[in-house]
Design an enzyme around this catalytic site. Structure first.
Site, PDB file in Angstrom:
ATOM      1  N   SER A  55      15.899  46.534  14.618  1.00  0.00           N
ATOM      2  CA  SER A  55      16.396  46.241  13.275  1.00  0.00           C
ATOM      3  C   SER A  55      15.272  46.120  12.252  1.00  0.00           C
ATOM      4  O   SER A  55      15.546  46.082  11.046  1.00  0.00           O
ATOM      5  CB  SER A  55      17.221  44.951  13.285  1.00  0.00           C
ATOM      6  N   HIS A  56      14.014  46.065  12.700  1.00  0.00           N
ATOM      7  CA  HIS A  56      12.893  45.952  11.768  1.00  0.00           C
ATOM      8  C   HIS A  56      11.877  47.080  11.925  1.00  0.00           C
ATOM      9  O   HIS A  56      10.792  47.016  11.358  1.00  0.00           O
ATOM     10  CB  HIS A  56      12.193  44.600  11.947  1.00  0.00           C
ATOM     11  N   HIS A 128       9.183  41.889   0.952  1.00  0.00           N
ATOM     12  CA  HIS A 128       9.128  41.692   2.405  1.00  0.00           C
ATOM     13  C   HIS A 128      10.378  42.281   3.042  1.00  0.00           C
ATOM     14  O   HIS A 128      11.494  41.956   2.657  1.00  0.00           O
ATOM     15  CB  HIS A 128       9.022  40.199   2.726  1.00  0.00           C
ATOM     16  N   LEU A 132       8.909  38.515  10.797  1.00  0.00           N
ATOM     17  CA  LEU A 132       7.827  37.588  10.471  1.00  0.00           C
ATOM     18  C   LEU A 132       6.844  37.378  11.612  1.00  0.00           C
ATOM     19  O   LEU A 132       5.722  36.924  11.389  1.00  0.00           O
ATOM     20  CB  LEU A 132       8.409  36.222  10.076  1.00  0.00           C
ATOM     21  N   ALA A 188      16.270  34.041  12.210  1.00  0.00           N
ATOM     22  CA  ALA A 188      16.903  33.869  10.920  1.00  0.00           C
ATOM     23  C   ALA A 188      17.598  32.515  10.852  1.00  0.00           C
ATOM     24  O   ALA A 188      17.892  31.894  11.879  1.00  0.00           O
ATOM     25  CB  ALA A 188      17.923  34.980  10.687  1.00  0.00           C
ATOM     26  N   GLU A 196      20.723  43.343  12.462  1.00  0.00           N
ATOM     27  CA  GLU A 196      21.556  43.485  13.654  1.00  0.00           C
ATOM     28  C   GLU A 196      22.997  43.788  13.267  1.00  0.00           C
ATOM     29  O   GLU A 196      23.697  44.553  13.945  1.00  0.00           O
ATOM     30  CB  GLU A 196      21.487  42.210  14.495  1.00  0.00           C
ATOM     31  N   LYS A 239      23.713  22.568   9.913  1.00  0.00           N
ATOM     32  CA  LYS A 239      22.309  22.419  10.297  1.00  0.00           C
ATOM     33  C   LYS A 239      21.512  23.668   9.916  1.00  0.00           C
ATOM     34  O   LYS A 239      20.413  23.580   9.344  1.00  0.00           O
ATOM     35  CB  LYS A 239      22.200  22.142  11.790  1.00  0.00           C
ATOM     36  N   LEU A 313      10.303  31.845  28.046  1.00  0.00           N
ATOM     37  CA  LEU A 313       9.749  31.365  26.786  1.00  0.00           C
ATOM     38  C   LEU A 313      10.000  32.399  25.684  1.00  0.00           C
ATOM     39  O   LEU A 313      10.093  33.603  25.967  1.00  0.00           O
ATOM     40  CB  LEU A 313       8.247  31.119  26.910  1.00  0.00           C
ATOM     41  N   PRO A 314      10.097  31.954  24.438  1.00  0.00           N
ATOM     42  CA  PRO A 314      10.229  32.911  23.336  1.00  0.00           C
ATOM     43  C   PRO A 314       9.103  33.932  23.362  1.00  0.00           C
ATOM     44  O   PRO A 314       7.957  33.598  23.656  1.00  0.00           O
ATOM     45  CB  PRO A 314      10.146  32.020  22.094  1.00  0.00           C
ATOM     46  N   ARG A 318       9.782  40.387  24.399  1.00  0.00           N
ATOM     47  CA  ARG A 318       9.021  41.345  23.596  1.00  0.00           C
ATOM     48  C   ARG A 318       7.756  41.785  24.321  1.00  0.00           C
ATOM     49  O   ARG A 318       7.356  42.949  24.255  1.00  0.00           O
ATOM     50  CB  ARG A 318       8.659  40.723  22.243  1.00  0.00           C
TER      51      ARG A 318
END
Length: 346
Positions: A55-56, A128, A132, A188, A196, A239, A313-314, A318
């Site tokens: 998507s980016h 932008h 990020l 996001a 997406e 939140k 983990l994040p 990727r």
């Protein structure tokens, strides 16, 4: 002269990462970017394709081109760096794309963080249009903790509302891990990233419940209904809406740039990126309470998290994608590839 015929749905074209970068750069130069700006944008596009963050990646290139053709973005911008305070640096992007302004501000931000322990980078008058995580990851690779925030156009409703007021307002964080790849997340404030939803609409499949509402305010899983007069929902209800509000204030009021609704009011409707700002924060762990042990201490937490089967983990996914695409390249939607070739002049 007519452009190439659209290929069948679901067809793809295989490209190496070098070919992705070259195609993106060539397309941007053909449409009004100079080589320096085109290369910086192509870096971010290739990084997204490398990590299979579709998507980016090249998906965004037609939007970049539209903003160049319309004259909204200065394709030859030369960002100007300004020292505001011992712990604050500002970059005036001069109406260009964000990547070159980020490059200009990175070294000054790192220098201030190492000098003061913590520092901020305000980027103004930029467009932008990317993820990020590349900007925070670059700092973490140099041993710094990093945050980044930016806004967008008004796509997301406030808690209890039906009118889009906030951007998808992403935030990113990176934590250095000496001898290892940094921990990085980028998400996001909306339940789902805008890109997406756009890809779901293109490919003809639904989005998860809680993603958005239609023009009548009814919950929907139809991406086209969300995009056509509807609105996106924040993650976690009020939140997520509060976080979106916080980011509007940080990248709008704090640094003297545009709120998402102001970006829309100033836009020419070309479909390209919004004009606005970005805020980055950098922290040097060596200047805080545990300069020798912070990294080892953090690894205790990461080990506890990943000890449970199925938990990662994040950024782990990727990183796995990178290991594959570095040698195998990427599959690009064939219709998108044909469109980009047409935009690049064949």
């Amino acid at each position: 002269m007519a452009g190439p015929a659209a290929p069948p749905a679901a067809a793809s074209v295989h490209l190496s990462l070098g070919e992705v970068h070259a195609l993106a750069s060539r397309c941007l130069v053909a449409n009004g970017c100079d080589a320096v700006n085109a290369g910086a944008v192509a870096d971010t596009i290739a990084a997204a394709e490398r990590d299979i963050c579709l998507s980016h990646g090249l998906f965004r290139l037609p939007g970049y081109v539209a903003s160049l053709r319309s004259g909204k973005v200065n394709g030859s911008a030369r960002p100007q760096v300004e020292d505001l305070a011992p712990g604050v640096v500002r970059v005036d992007g001069k109406g260009g794309f964000a990547p070159l302004a980020l490059q200009a501000g990175r070294e000054p931000l790192m220098g201030k963080a190492r000098s003061q322990g913590i520092a901020a980078l305000a980027l103004n008058d930029i467009h932008h249009f990317a993820a990020l995580w590349p900007e925070v990851e670059a700092l973490a690779e140099q041993g710094l903790c990093a945050f980044a925030f930016t806004a967008a156009f008004p796509y997301v409703v406030a808690a209890g509302g039906r009118r889009p007021i906030y951007g998808t307002n992403p935030m990113a964080f990176a934590w250095p891990r000496p001898g290892r790849d940094p921990l990085v997340f980028d998400q996001a404030s909306s339940a789902l990233a805008r890109g997406e939803i756009m890809i779901a609409a293109r490919e003809g499949h639904e989005v998860p419940p809680g993603t958005g509402i239609d023009a009548d305010g009814n919950a929907t899983t139809d991406p086209k209904a969300i995009l056509d007069g509807g609105a996106q929902l924040p993650f976690g209800g009020y939140k997520g809406a509060s976080i979106a509000l916080m980011i509007e204030l940080l990248v709008g009021a704090l640094i003297g740039d545009k709120f998402s609704f102001e970006a829309l009011a100033a836009d020419n409707g070309d479909g390209g990126p919004p004009k606005g700002g970005e805020l980055m924060l950098a922290i040097d762990p060596a200047r805080f309470g545990d300069p020798e042990g912070f990294a080892t201490h953090a690894e205790l937490l990461f080990a506890q998290i990943t000890a449970e089967e199925g938990v990662r983990l994040p950024a782990d996914r990727r990183r796995r994608n990178r290991a594959t695409t570095a040698t195998a390249g990427v599959a690009v939607d064939a219709a998108l590839h044909a469109r980009i070739l047409d935009l690049a002049g064949g």
